[in-house]
Write an enzyme that holds these catalytic residues in place. Sequence first.
Site, PDB file in Angstrom:
ATOM      1  N   LYS A  19      17.115  -9.750 -51.769  1.00 40.14           N
ATOM      2  CA  LYS A  19      16.166  -8.721 -51.327  1.00 40.14           C
ATOM      3  C   LYS A  19      16.630  -7.365 -51.830  1.00 40.14           C
ATOM      4  O   LYS A  19      17.809  -7.020 -51.716  1.00 40.14           O
ATOM      5  CB  LYS A  19      16.126  -8.726 -49.781  1.00 40.14           C
ATOM      6  CG  LYS A  19      15.276  -7.667 -49.161  1.00 40.14           C
ATOM      7  CD  LYS A  19      13.970  -8.221 -48.667  1.00 40.14           C
ATOM      8  CE  LYS A  19      12.923  -7.163 -48.406  1.00 40.14           C
ATOM      9  NZ  LYS A  19      12.246  -6.650 -49.618  1.00 40.14           N
ATOM     10  N   GLN A  40      23.325  -3.074 -52.530  1.00 42.66           N
ATOM     11  CA  GLN A  40      22.326  -3.707 -51.664  1.00 42.66           C
ATOM     12  C   GLN A  40      22.907  -4.893 -50.892  1.00 42.66           C
ATOM     13  O   GLN A  40      22.518  -5.154 -49.751  1.00 42.66           O
ATOM     14  CB  GLN A  40      21.138  -4.166 -52.532  1.00 42.66           C
ATOM     15  CG  GLN A  40      19.879  -4.488 -51.765  1.00 42.66           C
ATOM     16  CD  GLN A  40      19.069  -3.249 -51.401  1.00 42.66           C
ATOM     17  OE1 GLN A  40      18.930  -2.338 -52.204  1.00 42.66           O
ATOM     18  NE2 GLN A  40      18.550  -3.203 -50.186  1.00 42.66           N
ATOM     19  N   LYS A  55      24.631  -3.345 -47.926  1.00 39.95           N
ATOM     20  CA  LYS A  55      23.641  -2.723 -47.040  1.00 39.95           C
ATOM     21  C   LYS A  55      22.896  -3.790 -46.241  1.00 39.95           C
ATOM     22  O   LYS A  55      22.748  -3.694 -45.030  1.00 39.95           O
ATOM     23  CB  LYS A  55      22.647  -1.945 -47.909  1.00 39.95           C
ATOM     24  CG  LYS A  55      21.569  -1.245 -47.148  1.00 39.95           C
ATOM     25  CD  LYS A  55      20.547  -0.644 -48.090  1.00 39.95           C
ATOM     26  CE  LYS A  55      21.238   0.137 -49.185  1.00 39.95           C
ATOM     27  NZ  LYS A  55      20.361   1.071 -49.867  1.00 39.95           N
ATOM     28  N   LYS A  99      18.186  -6.215 -56.916  1.00 40.57           N
ATOM     29  CA  LYS A  99      17.518  -4.966 -57.312  1.00 40.57           C
ATOM     30  C   LYS A  99      16.832  -5.207 -58.645  1.00 40.57           C
ATOM     31  O   LYS A  99      17.214  -6.125 -59.384  1.00 40.57           O
ATOM     32  CB  LYS A  99      18.548  -3.844 -57.461  1.00 40.57           C
ATOM     33  CG  LYS A  99      17.960  -2.461 -57.404  1.00 40.57           C
ATOM     34  CD  LYS A  99      17.706  -1.995 -55.974  1.00 40.57           C
ATOM     35  CE  LYS A  99      16.876  -0.744 -55.931  1.00 40.57           C
ATOM     36  NZ  LYS A  99      16.814  -0.179 -54.561  1.00 40.57           N
ATOM     37  N   GLY A 143       9.762  -1.493 -52.862  1.00 40.42           N
ATOM     38  CA  GLY A 143       9.695  -0.275 -53.667  1.00 40.42           C
ATOM     39  C   GLY A 143      11.045   0.422 -53.778  1.00 40.42           C
ATOM     40  O   GLY A 143      12.023   0.049 -53.139  1.00 40.42           O
ATOM     41  N   ASP A 144      11.089   1.410 -54.611  1.00 36.50           N
ATOM     42  CA  ASP A 144      12.229   2.336 -54.745  1.00 36.50           C
ATOM     43  C   ASP A 144      11.662   3.537 -55.509  1.00 36.50           C
ATOM     44  O   ASP A 144      10.432   3.743 -55.503  1.00 36.50           O
ATOM     45  CB  ASP A 144      13.395   1.660 -55.496  1.00 36.50           C
ATOM     46  CG  ASP A 144      14.691   2.477 -55.453  1.00 36.50           C
ATOM     47  OD1 ASP A 144      15.368   2.455 -54.426  1.00 36.50           O
ATOM     48  OD2 ASP A 144      15.026   3.154 -56.446  1.00 36.50           O
ATOM     49  N   ASN A 172       9.450   9.446 -50.762  1.00 33.88           N
ATOM     50  CA  ASN A 172       9.290   8.679 -49.531  1.00 33.88           C
ATOM     51  C   ASN A 172      10.423   8.927 -48.531  1.00 33.88           C
ATOM     52  O   ASN A 172      10.173   9.205 -47.357  1.00 33.88           O
ATOM     53  CB  ASN A 172       9.198   7.186 -49.888  1.00 33.88           C
ATOM     54  CG  ASN A 172       9.165   6.318 -48.655  1.00 33.88           C
ATOM     55  OD1 ASN A 172      10.171   5.730 -48.274  1.00 33.88           O
ATOM     56  ND2 ASN A 172       8.024   6.252 -48.002  1.00 33.88           N
ATOM     57  N   SER A 217      11.745  -3.800 -43.994  1.00 31.90           N
ATOM     58  CA  SER A 217      11.167  -4.772 -44.922  1.00 31.90           C
ATOM     59  C   SER A 217      11.402  -6.194 -44.399  1.00 31.90           C
ATOM     60  O   SER A 217      10.520  -7.051 -44.481  1.00 31.90           O
ATOM     61  CB  SER A 217      11.820  -4.648 -46.294  1.00 31.90           C
ATOM     62  OG  SER A 217      11.177  -3.649 -47.053  1.00 31.90           O
TER      63      SER A 217
HETATM   64  P1  NDP Z   1      10.515   8.484 -54.581  1.00 32.38           P
HETATM   65  O1  NDP Z   1      10.166   8.092 -55.950  1.00 32.38           O
HETATM   66  O2  NDP Z   1       9.502   8.420 -53.511  1.00 32.38           O
HETATM   67  O3  NDP Z   1      11.117   9.975 -54.565  1.00 32.38           O
HETATM   68  C1  NDP Z   1      12.230  10.330 -55.311  1.00 32.38           C
HETATM   69  C2  NDP Z   1      12.476  11.810 -55.140  1.00 32.38           C
HETATM   70  O4  NDP Z   1      13.716  12.141 -55.752  1.00 32.38           O
HETATM   71  C3  NDP Z   1      11.424  12.664 -55.825  1.00 32.38           C
HETATM   72  O5  NDP Z   1      11.317  13.893 -55.157  1.00 32.38           O
HETATM   73  C4  NDP Z   1      12.016  12.849 -57.219  1.00 32.38           C
HETATM   74  O6  NDP Z   1      11.558  14.005 -57.880  1.00 32.38           O
HETATM   75  C5  NDP Z   1      13.493  12.976 -56.901  1.00 32.38           C
HETATM   76  N1  NDP Z   1      14.275  12.455 -58.033  1.00 32.38           N
HETATM   77  C6  NDP Z   1      14.192  11.241 -58.597  1.00 32.38           C
HETATM   78  N2  NDP Z   1      15.023  11.125 -59.635  1.00 32.38           N
HETATM   79  C7  NDP Z   1      15.645  12.289 -59.728  1.00 32.38           C
HETATM   80  C8  NDP Z   1      16.617  12.796 -60.605  1.00 32.38           C
HETATM   81  N3  NDP Z   1      17.106  12.053 -61.614  1.00 32.38           N
HETATM   82  N4  NDP Z   1      17.055  14.045 -60.407  1.00 32.38           N
HETATM   83  C9  NDP Z   1      16.555  14.795 -59.389  1.00 32.38           C
HETATM   84  N5  NDP Z   1      15.608  14.372 -58.516  1.00 32.38           N
HETATM   85  C10 NDP Z   1      15.171  13.145 -58.697  1.00 32.38           C
HETATM   86  O7  NDP Z   1      11.800   7.604 -54.197  1.00 32.38           O
HETATM   87  P2  NDP Z   1      12.393   7.251 -52.762  1.00 32.38           P
HETATM   88  O8  NDP Z   1      12.220   8.400 -51.842  1.00 32.38           O
HETATM   89  O9  NDP Z   1      11.891   5.930 -52.371  1.00 32.38           O
HETATM   90  O10 NDP Z   1      13.945   7.065 -53.121  1.00 32.38           O
HETATM   91  C11 NDP Z   1      14.881   8.139 -53.071  1.00 32.38           C
HETATM   92  C12 NDP Z   1      16.297   7.575 -52.977  1.00 32.38           C
HETATM   93  O11 NDP Z   1      16.416   6.791 -51.785  1.00 32.38           O
HETATM   94  C13 NDP Z   1      16.713   6.649 -54.130  1.00 32.38           C
HETATM   95  O12 NDP Z   1      18.103   6.811 -54.343  1.00 32.38           O
HETATM   96  C14 NDP Z   1      16.459   5.265 -53.548  1.00 32.38           C
HETATM   97  O13 NDP Z   1      17.247   4.281 -54.171  1.00 32.38           O
HETATM   98  C15 NDP Z   1      16.883   5.484 -52.107  1.00 32.38           C
HETATM   99  N6  NDP Z   1      16.359   4.533 -51.138  1.00 32.38           N
HETATM  100  C16 NDP Z   1      15.005   4.342 -50.983  1.00 32.38           C
HETATM  101  C17 NDP Z   1      14.542   3.462 -50.029  1.00 32.38           C
HETATM  102  C18 NDP Z   1      13.085   3.323 -49.731  1.00 32.38           C
HETATM  103  O14 NDP Z   1      12.754   2.641 -48.751  1.00 32.38           O
HETATM  104  N7  NDP Z   1      12.186   3.945 -50.483  1.00 32.38           N
HETATM  105  C19 NDP Z   1      15.463   2.643 -49.222  1.00 32.38           C
HETATM  106  C20 NDP Z   1      16.852   2.967 -49.417  1.00 32.38           C
HETATM  107  C21 NDP Z   1      17.261   3.860 -50.365  1.00 32.38           C
HETATM  108  P3  NDP Z   1      10.381  13.902 -58.973  1.00 32.38           P
HETATM  109  O15 NDP Z   1       9.127  13.768 -58.194  1.00 32.38           O
HETATM  110  O16 NDP Z   1      10.502  15.156 -59.726  1.00 32.38           O
HETATM  111  O17 NDP Z   1      10.692  12.692 -59.814  1.00 32.38           O
END
Ligand code: NDP
Length: 448
Positions: free
Chosen positions: A89, A110, A113, A125, A164-165, A240, A380
């Site tokens: 997962k 993961q 976690k 992943k 998602g991610d 997110n 999830s």
């Molecule tokens: P989203 O795509 O919804 O949002 C990502 C955010 O981070 C955006 O604001 C994006 O900006 C910014 N970002 C992405 N890449 C970069 C970069 N290289 N440098 C600077 N800013 C960046 O992703 P999530 O919110 O889902 O995920 C964010 C983090 O949380 C990741 O590390 C993910 O692995 C982790 N995570 C997510 C989970 C989930 O349920 N969604 C669960 C556990 C961990 P921009 O719009 O400009 O790209």
Amino acid sequence: MEYTNEVLESLKKKNSNEPEFLQAANEVLSTLKPVIDRHPEYKENALLERMTEPERLVSFRVSWMDDNRKVHVNRGYRVQFNGAIGPYKGGLRFHPSVNQSIIKFLGFEQVFKNALTGLPIGGAKGGSDFDPKGKSDAEIMRFCQSFMNELYRHIGQDVDVPAGDIGVGAREIGYLFGQYRKIRNAYEAGVLTGKGLEYGGSLARKEATGYGLLYFMREMLKANNMDISGKTVLISGSGNVAIYACEKAQQYGAKVVAMSDSNGCIYDANGIKLDVIKQIKEVERGRIKEYAERVSGAVYTENVNGSHPIWNIKADIALPCATQNEINLEEAKLLVSNGVKAVGEGANMPTTVEAINYFLEKGVLLAPAKAANAGGVATSALEMSQNSMRYSWTFEEVDEKLDKIMTNIFDACQKAAKEYNLGTNYVAGANIAAFDKVSKAMLAQGLI
Ligand code: NDP
């Protein structure tokens, strides 16, 4: 040579072009010496070597056509890292930076976690170097369909369940699910999570990672006689995780003064207006700098040469919720000199090893990603439970379970830290608690 160092040295030789994976392995292995000393059977059974080698890694071609009929080829990945405690997962990431190293670091993290959630899920992943920014809905749909044309043969509700991610939200999960259903000619709702509510999604999944981060933070602060209410908070990212971390922090009475995206950050001394952020990011898919154009008094600062100006703002709590390695040693020093007392990792591996060590040295409480952002995957798994029961829980029921899970995860980290005399080092506590669980499952299942 020490067993953990021996394994790390060998990993460096075998994976010399995978810096992020080596960083994640180093972060975990460097905390495990006391456990290995206490359990000689772990070394005898080569558990570290086995845990750092994925069970399977597939890479595949994804061809798709844009709206101008131009053909593009991207690379897709799925790593099934460890299935000892349940079906694989883990999320899918669509971002141009995706490569084998990034996918392996995320898959490795993961495993630990998922073990911490207490739920029966193994670690995986996947993703692609596809860039969803600026693409039309039709282009996103064609890409997702092509991606699933290969991925479907590696997944299944009892085999491997993606979610998602970065770059993969409800829209992408919908297109992926539709294509899977078409290929399989069966309604296997539990094959993907993060689905829309109309077709098997769970209430509170969207909020789960951000809310869960704050539940963990609440417990960590409480254990150290502190409280979120009245604190000033920085949240990087505006996706997110960041949006729902902000929502819960505000519900807890904190003042969130800054958020960011990959171009820069906004500072609002009056407290971020989350409805404006949601409109820009969730509805319009725009840039965060538009916030400063809409809210008077707010200031936008652009990133320069990979710097993150958000970490130069004075605050009590920092929540990195964007991406890996977004706080380096210099930025950690800035945060500490500005009085930060706690850091909660919403993103995966947002803090470099040097920055983690600096925070710990300075007595900053650090909520490690594996534990603190596990609320997303935990919910999830609750979505999978609801799918197999063909029944849905209310928002409050799911949220209450999430809160309990996050509280239990904090307790497990604290207990392990205590057992090994590590004080408030919850980074090591999380690694040890998770490693112990996965190790026992692997030992019980023999040499496979
Ligand atoms: P989203 O795509 O919804 O949002 C990502 C955010 O981070 C955006 O604001 C994006 O900006 C910014 N970002 C992405 N890449 C970069 C970069 N290289 N440098 C600077 N800013 C960046 O992703 P999530 O919110 O889902 O995920 C964010 C983090 O949380 C990741 O590390 C993910 O692995 C982790 N995570 C997510 C989970 C989930 O349920 N969604 C669960 C556990 C961990 P921009 O719009 O400009 O790209």
